[in-house]
Design an enzyme around this catalytic site. Sequence first.
Site, PDB file in Angstrom:
ATOM      1  N   HIS A 191      21.596  19.478  24.383  1.00  0.00           N
ATOM      2  CA  HIS A 191      21.743  18.525  25.480  1.00  0.00           C
ATOM      3  C   HIS A 191      20.879  17.305  25.168  1.00  0.00           C
ATOM      4  O   HIS A 191      19.862  17.407  24.467  1.00  0.00           O
ATOM      5  CB  HIS A 191      21.270  19.206  26.769  1.00  0.00           C
ATOM      6  CG  HIS A 191      21.537  18.461  28.028  1.00  0.00           C
ATOM      7  ND1 HIS A 191      20.763  17.380  28.425  1.00  0.00           N
ATOM      8  CD2 HIS A 191      22.456  18.641  29.008  1.00  0.00           C
ATOM      9  CE1 HIS A 191      21.208  16.948  29.592  1.00  0.00           C
ATOM     10  NE2 HIS A 191      22.226  17.675  29.970  1.00  0.00           N
ATOM     11  N   GLN A 228      20.926  26.750  31.090  1.00  0.00           N
ATOM     12  CA  GLN A 228      22.200  27.441  31.271  1.00  0.00           C
ATOM     13  C   GLN A 228      22.080  28.954  31.140  1.00  0.00           C
ATOM     14  O   GLN A 228      23.091  29.663  31.233  1.00  0.00           O
ATOM     15  CB  GLN A 228      23.221  26.923  30.244  1.00  0.00           C
ATOM     16  CG  GLN A 228      23.565  25.463  30.371  1.00  0.00           C
ATOM     17  CD  GLN A 228      24.302  25.132  31.651  1.00  0.00           C
ATOM     18  OE1 GLN A 228      24.917  25.995  32.276  1.00  0.00           O
ATOM     19  NE2 GLN A 228      24.243  23.873  32.061  1.00  0.00           N
ATOM     20  N   LYS A 273      20.697  25.040  38.839  1.00  0.00           N
ATOM     21  CA  LYS A 273      21.655  25.843  38.088  1.00  0.00           C
ATOM     22  C   LYS A 273      21.415  27.336  38.318  1.00  0.00           C
ATOM     23  O   LYS A 273      22.101  28.175  37.741  1.00  0.00           O
ATOM     24  CB  LYS A 273      21.566  25.511  36.599  1.00  0.00           C
ATOM     25  CG  LYS A 273      21.893  24.045  36.280  1.00  0.00           C
ATOM     26  CD  LYS A 273      21.808  23.768  34.798  1.00  0.00           C
ATOM     27  CE  LYS A 273      21.827  22.281  34.480  1.00  0.00           C
ATOM     28  NZ  LYS A 273      23.093  21.615  34.836  1.00  0.00           N
ATOM     29  N   ASP A 294      15.290  25.215  25.807  1.00  0.00           N
ATOM     30  CA  ASP A 294      16.022  24.722  26.976  1.00  0.00           C
ATOM     31  C   ASP A 294      16.819  25.897  27.540  1.00  0.00           C
ATOM     32  O   ASP A 294      17.835  26.300  26.979  1.00  0.00           O
ATOM     33  CB  ASP A 294      16.941  23.575  26.549  1.00  0.00           C
ATOM     34  CG  ASP A 294      17.900  23.119  27.639  1.00  0.00           C
ATOM     35  OD1 ASP A 294      17.890  23.706  28.747  1.00  0.00           O
ATOM     36  OD2 ASP A 294      18.685  22.188  27.375  1.00  0.00           O
ATOM     37  N   CYS A 318      26.619  15.329  28.344  1.00  0.00           N
ATOM     38  CA  CYS A 318      25.299  15.036  27.761  1.00  0.00           C
ATOM     39  C   CYS A 318      25.125  15.717  26.405  1.00  0.00           C
ATOM     40  O   CYS A 318      24.020  16.118  26.030  1.00  0.00           O
ATOM     41  CB  CYS A 318      24.168  15.432  28.711  1.00  0.00           C
ATOM     42  SG  CYS A 318      24.053  14.390  30.173  1.00  0.00           S
TER      43      CYS A 318
END
Length: 417
Positions: free
Chosen positions: A134, A214, A237, A211, A375
């Site tokens: 991302h 998700q 999220k 990261d 992104c």
Amino acid sequence: MNAPDGLAPTLPGFDVASVRAQFPVLAQRVHDDRRLAYLDNAATTQKPEAVLQALDHYYRHDNSNVHRGVHALAARATKGYEDARARIARFAGADVAGTVFTRGTTEAINLVAYSYLLPRLEAGDEILVTEMEHHANIVPWQILAERTGARVVVAPVRDDGGLDLDAWRERLTSRTRMAAFVHVSNTLGTINPVAEMVAAARERGVPTCIDGAQAVAHMPLDFGALGADFYAFSAHKLYGPTGFGVLLARPELLAGMPPWQGGGDMIETVSFDGTTFAEPPARFEAGTPHIAGAIGLAAAIDWLDATGVAAAGAHEQTLLRDAMDAIRDIPGLRVLGTAPDKAAIIAFTIDGTHPSDISSLLDMQGVAVRIGHHCTMPLHSRFGISGSARASFAVYNDGEDVTQFAAALTKAREMLR
């Protein structure tokens, strides 16, 4: 709950109808009284009644600033805020002292970039990322590299959307000062072997920043067992509020990091001769925090734990398989990311059509998907396209959503042919 024709039944013991009933927004009708099939979960998830009630209760009954008041409301707000930190840390398998509140994944990664890495970075050093990142896990490192004379090194993605792990290992060298990588790709759905990657980096003494935006709503996380140095995620999220996120970090690393924003609540003493700073995590939380965000995320975690993270992930995998089966014969369909380890995210194009046209026609049929580059512009360039449409699933999606998506996509393709 019976599955629609052609679809696998819901997992035994998983009552998706009961789950859906806890999300008020899913009951609404859209576009000529059509059922809403919300498949934009990689962008943001909907919020269950438990989270809405927690936010409402805070603002109705406990609204106050934290840490600096002795009155009843301040005491309750402070307790709720710090109890939330403990709850979030426990959920993630992290130390409370290493649980820093931020505005989201993006700010958490920037905090690591500017407070941890920048003071350690010199000309010729390298920051290793992957081709599927991302922008939030690319741009901060690029800015640091430009400022210091370091460079960003990129590990490639295979044609199926999986990370070329051998190539990644080859790029992990004595010059690498940070390995930053995504846990689950927001475009491909690829689930990276993060434990293996962390272990390889630690063997070379390279710190890691993951990261996890998700991942956390779809699979269990044990930050301590993972062994990473930093792990970032966002509340919105994870069925929680927008504008709130978390950086998990090894406490000993935070102890050696300077503050990156100055203001109230991150200080120990202030005079015009100088300032001393609070211990972490307060050192990195300047100003009035998003108190309701912390309380709302804790409520979301309570809700997800009661539902079952592993059960939610397994349910989503069933939906992914059913959806892929339902759309695979649509002429001209191209799915980005077919790696064996894949989350319930389907980014796709259809030959001769623009993603925005696909999305508009799906929306008219009650199906909400995302369009654009998500992104991940470098990743789309790698696959020779400028953008895609993306359907992404969450715990409250069901077989009817899959049927509605497949039928709407088939109809859209016919209309655009």
